[in-house]
Design a protein around this motif. Structure first.
Motif, PDB file in Angstrom:
ATOM      1  N   GLU A 182       0.879  -1.172   0.000  1.00  0.00           N
ATOM      2  CA  GLU A 182       0.000   0.000   0.000  1.00  0.00           C
ATOM      3  C   GLU A 182       0.919   1.225   0.000  1.00  0.00           C
ATOM      4  O   GLU A 182       1.390   1.656   1.062  1.00  0.00           O
ATOM      5  CB  GLU A 182      -0.892  -0.016   1.236  1.00  0.00           C
ATOM      6  CG  GLU A 182      -1.878  -1.192   1.242  1.00  0.00           C
ATOM      7  CD  GLU A 182      -2.658  -1.311   2.543  1.00  0.00           C
ATOM      8  OE1 GLU A 182      -3.720  -1.977   2.524  1.00  0.00           O
ATOM      9  OE2 GLU A 182      -2.211  -0.761   3.569  1.00  0.00           O
ATOM     10  N   ARG A 188       0.589  -0.492   4.353  1.00  0.00           N
ATOM     11  CA  ARG A 188       1.277  -1.729   4.745  1.00  0.00           C
ATOM     12  C   ARG A 188       2.212  -2.211   3.633  1.00  0.00           C
ATOM     13  O   ARG A 188       1.955  -1.988   2.449  1.00  0.00           O
ATOM     14  CB  ARG A 188       0.260  -2.833   5.041  1.00  0.00           C
ATOM     15  CG  ARG A 188      -0.657  -2.557   6.219  1.00  0.00           C
ATOM     16  CD  ARG A 188      -1.735  -3.622   6.319  1.00  0.00           C
ATOM     17  NE  ARG A 188      -2.627  -3.583   5.158  1.00  0.00           N
ATOM     18  CZ  ARG A 188      -3.507  -4.544   4.854  1.00  0.00           C
ATOM     19  NH1 ARG A 188      -3.586  -5.626   5.607  1.00  0.00           N
ATOM     20  NH2 ARG A 188      -4.292  -4.413   3.799  1.00  0.00           N
ATOM     21  N   TYR A 189       3.284  -2.901   4.069  1.00  0.00           N
ATOM     22  CA  TYR A 189       4.206  -3.571   3.150  1.00  0.00           C
ATOM     23  C   TYR A 189       4.430  -4.959   3.724  1.00  0.00           C
ATOM     24  O   TYR A 189       5.056  -5.120   4.774  1.00  0.00           O
ATOM     25  CB  TYR A 189       5.526  -2.803   3.051  1.00  0.00           C
ATOM     26  CG  TYR A 189       6.391  -3.212   1.878  1.00  0.00           C
ATOM     27  CD1 TYR A 189       6.445  -2.427   0.730  1.00  0.00           C
ATOM     28  CD2 TYR A 189       7.151  -4.380   1.918  1.00  0.00           C
ATOM     29  CE1 TYR A 189       7.244  -2.795  -0.344  1.00  0.00           C
ATOM     30  CE2 TYR A 189       7.947  -4.745   0.844  1.00  0.00           C
ATOM     31  CZ  TYR A 189       7.989  -3.945  -0.281  1.00  0.00           C
ATOM     32  OH  TYR A 189       8.786  -4.318  -1.355  1.00  0.00           O
ATOM     33  N   ALA A 190       3.865  -5.964   3.032  1.00  0.00           N
ATOM     34  CA  ALA A 190       3.794  -7.297   3.617  1.00  0.00           C
ATOM     35  C   ALA A 190       4.480  -8.333   2.734  1.00  0.00           C
ATOM     36  O   ALA A 190       3.981  -8.658   1.649  1.00  0.00           O
ATOM     37  CB  ALA A 190       2.330  -7.690   3.839  1.00  0.00           C
ATOM     38  N   PHE A 194      -0.736  -9.726   2.142  1.00  0.00           N
ATOM     39  CA  PHE A 194      -1.433  -9.162   3.298  1.00  0.00           C
ATOM     40  C   PHE A 194      -1.994 -10.223   4.231  1.00  0.00           C
ATOM     41  O   PHE A 194      -2.261  -9.945   5.406  1.00  0.00           O
ATOM     42  CB  PHE A 194      -2.556  -8.232   2.830  1.00  0.00           C
ATOM     43  CG  PHE A 194      -2.061  -6.987   2.156  1.00  0.00           C
ATOM     44  CD1 PHE A 194      -1.092  -6.188   2.738  1.00  0.00           C
ATOM     45  CD2 PHE A 194      -2.571  -6.605   0.914  1.00  0.00           C
ATOM     46  CE1 PHE A 194      -0.634  -5.033   2.113  1.00  0.00           C
ATOM     47  CE2 PHE A 194      -2.122  -5.453   0.285  1.00  0.00           C
ATOM     48  CZ  PHE A 194      -1.159  -4.671   0.879  1.00  0.00           C
ATOM     49  N   GLU A 198       1.993 -10.241  10.137  1.00  0.00           N
ATOM     50  CA  GLU A 198       2.359  -8.862  10.450  1.00  0.00           C
ATOM     51  C   GLU A 198       3.046  -8.186   9.273  1.00  0.00           C
ATOM     52  O   GLU A 198       3.876  -8.787   8.587  1.00  0.00           O
ATOM     53  CB  GLU A 198       3.282  -8.843  11.666  1.00  0.00           C
ATOM     54  CG  GLU A 198       3.575  -7.456  12.190  1.00  0.00           C
ATOM     55  CD  GLU A 198       4.370  -7.485  13.474  1.00  0.00           C
ATOM     56  OE1 GLU A 198       4.833  -6.408  13.892  1.00  0.00           O
ATOM     57  OE2 GLU A 198       4.548  -8.582  14.033  1.00  0.00           O
ATOM     58  N   ALA A 199       2.696  -6.920   9.035  1.00  0.00           N
ATOM     59  CA  ALA A 199       3.257  -6.173   7.912  1.00  0.00           C
ATOM     60  C   ALA A 199       4.105  -5.012   8.424  1.00  0.00           C
ATOM     61  O   ALA A 199       3.897  -4.489   9.519  1.00  0.00           O
ATOM     62  CB  ALA A 199       2.140  -5.641   7.025  1.00  0.00           C
ATOM     63  N   LYS A 201       5.490  -1.020   7.909  1.00  0.00           N
ATOM     64  CA  LYS A 201       4.715   0.215   7.727  1.00  0.00           C
ATOM     65  C   LYS A 201       5.398   1.134   6.724  1.00  0.00           C
ATOM     66  O   LYS A 201       6.600   1.395   6.814  1.00  0.00           O
ATOM     67  CB  LYS A 201       4.551   0.936   9.059  1.00  0.00           C
ATOM     68  CG  LYS A 201       3.640   2.162   8.995  1.00  0.00           C
ATOM     69  CD  LYS A 201       3.436   2.757  10.372  1.00  0.00           C
ATOM     70  CE  LYS A 201       2.507   3.968  10.321  1.00  0.00           C
ATOM     71  NZ  LYS A 201       2.287   4.551  11.676  1.00  0.00           N
ATOM     72  N   TRP A 215      10.668  -1.630   9.195  1.00  0.00           N
ATOM     73  CA  TRP A 215      10.614  -3.067   9.477  1.00  0.00           C
ATOM     74  C   TRP A 215      10.732  -3.374  10.961  1.00  0.00           C
ATOM     75  O   TRP A 215      10.824  -4.550  11.343  1.00  0.00           O
ATOM     76  CB  TRP A 215      11.730  -3.789   8.736  1.00  0.00           C
ATOM     77  CG  TRP A 215      11.666  -3.658   7.253  1.00  0.00           C
ATOM     78  CD1 TRP A 215      12.348  -2.781   6.468  1.00  0.00           C
ATOM     79  CD2 TRP A 215      10.873  -4.452   6.355  1.00  0.00           C
ATOM     80  NE1 TRP A 215      12.036  -2.967   5.146  1.00  0.00           N
ATOM     81  CE2 TRP A 215      11.133  -3.990   5.044  1.00  0.00           C
ATOM     82  CE3 TRP A 215       9.965  -5.509   6.532  1.00  0.00           C
ATOM     83  CZ2 TRP A 215      10.520  -4.535   3.915  1.00  0.00           C
ATOM     84  CZ3 TRP A 215       9.359  -6.063   5.419  1.00  0.00           C
ATOM     85  CH2 TRP A 215       9.637  -5.575   4.124  1.00  0.00           C
TER      86      TRP A 215
END
Length: 275
Positions: A182, A188-190, A194, A198-199, A201, A215
């Motif tokens: 996103e 989020r960066y997963a 998703f 946990e992702a 930010k 991270w």
């Protein structure tokens, strides 16, 4: 003892050329290590700042022939085994690497330098392929430094590179692993998508140009795009971590992925080298 870690890649050269790159000390100094000495069938050594525990050579040659290279490599007091196997594939070569004593637990905890083995070999093999293909190499990880930064020129417009870095489908394609992204402030960066858990930010976003990802304990990944003579310069930095325990594994994994990002934009009918 864990099962061997296996990496397979299709390299852009015939077997004889790949074997020479694997066994010629001068070529090893280009794509693998700061220092290398080879005298087959007795000696195969590499060391220096681009090698984990590279204060001195810690390898012992076990076997070498036209298709196979095997050596012992002592890391964190344990003798591991590394093997390269080459198979012809038309004008290309399928390289299979087998590495013993790698565990994801050590990779995630940072409890042993052996935890960097997987990303170390992915980056090394990516650089080997770029060396064989006549491309500039990716920055090699300096295991003596906490200054984790590099840059890469990509022969593509900046907007296309931005899209490939921030679109989940494109990023997952070139990185070879699902990524949910996103690309906005607070997004989020997963890794794994998703639904994987946990992702990280996303923050400090300049649309079309720059983005940072937090991270947690391994720090912040930041990258910035600039135009450079019709190409795109990607600058990437890892910061905000414990400098007494740099996240070499995570950093090396990020850098190794950029080899396919570049090929994604520059190679017609692109396919990843990884099998």
């Amino acid at each position: 003892m864990t099962e061997p870690m296996i990496i397979r890649a299709r390299l852009a050269a015939p077997v004889a050329t790949v074997r020479r790159a694997l066994t010629d000390a001068a070529e090893l100094r280009v794509w693998l290590a700061e220092h290398a000495e080879v005298e087959l069938p007795r000696r195969y050594e590499f060391w220096g700042r681009y090698t984990p525990e590279g204060d001195a050579p810690h390898q012992r040659l076990l076997h070498a022939d036209d298709r196979t290279l095997r050596f012992a490599w002592t890391l964190d007091g344990v003798e591991t085994t590394t093997e390269f196997e080459l198979e012809p594939d038309g004008d290309a070569t399928v390289l299979t690497l087998r590495q013993s004593h790698f565990s994801f637990e050590e990779a995630m905890s940072g409890s042993s330098i052996r935890g960097v083995l997987q990303p170390f070999w992915y980056l090394a093999i990516a650089n080997l392929n770029d060396h064989l293909d006549g491309r500039p190499l990716l920055p090699r990880t300096d295991f003596t430094s906490a200054d984790l930064r590099g840059e890469l020129l990509i022969d593509a417009p900046m907007d296309k590179v931005w899209t490939s870095l921030t679109d989940s489908e494109q990023a997952g394609a070139w990185f070879g692993y699902p990524i949910g992204i996103e690309p906005w402030e607070g997004g989020r960066y997963a890794m794994g998508g998703f639904d994987a858990g946990e992702a990280a930010k996303v923050f400090d976003v300049t649309p079309g140009r720059a983005l940072s990802i937090d991270w947690g304990p391994t720090g912040v990944t930041s990258w910035e795009l600039d135009e450079s003579e019709g190409r795109t310069k990607l600058t990437f930095v890892q910061s905000g971590f414990d400098e007494g325990n740099p996240p070499y594994g995570a950093w090396t994994g990020i850098v190794s992925g950029f080899a396919e990002l570049r090929r994604f934009h520059e190679v017609p009918d692109w396919k990843p080298i990884w099998l």
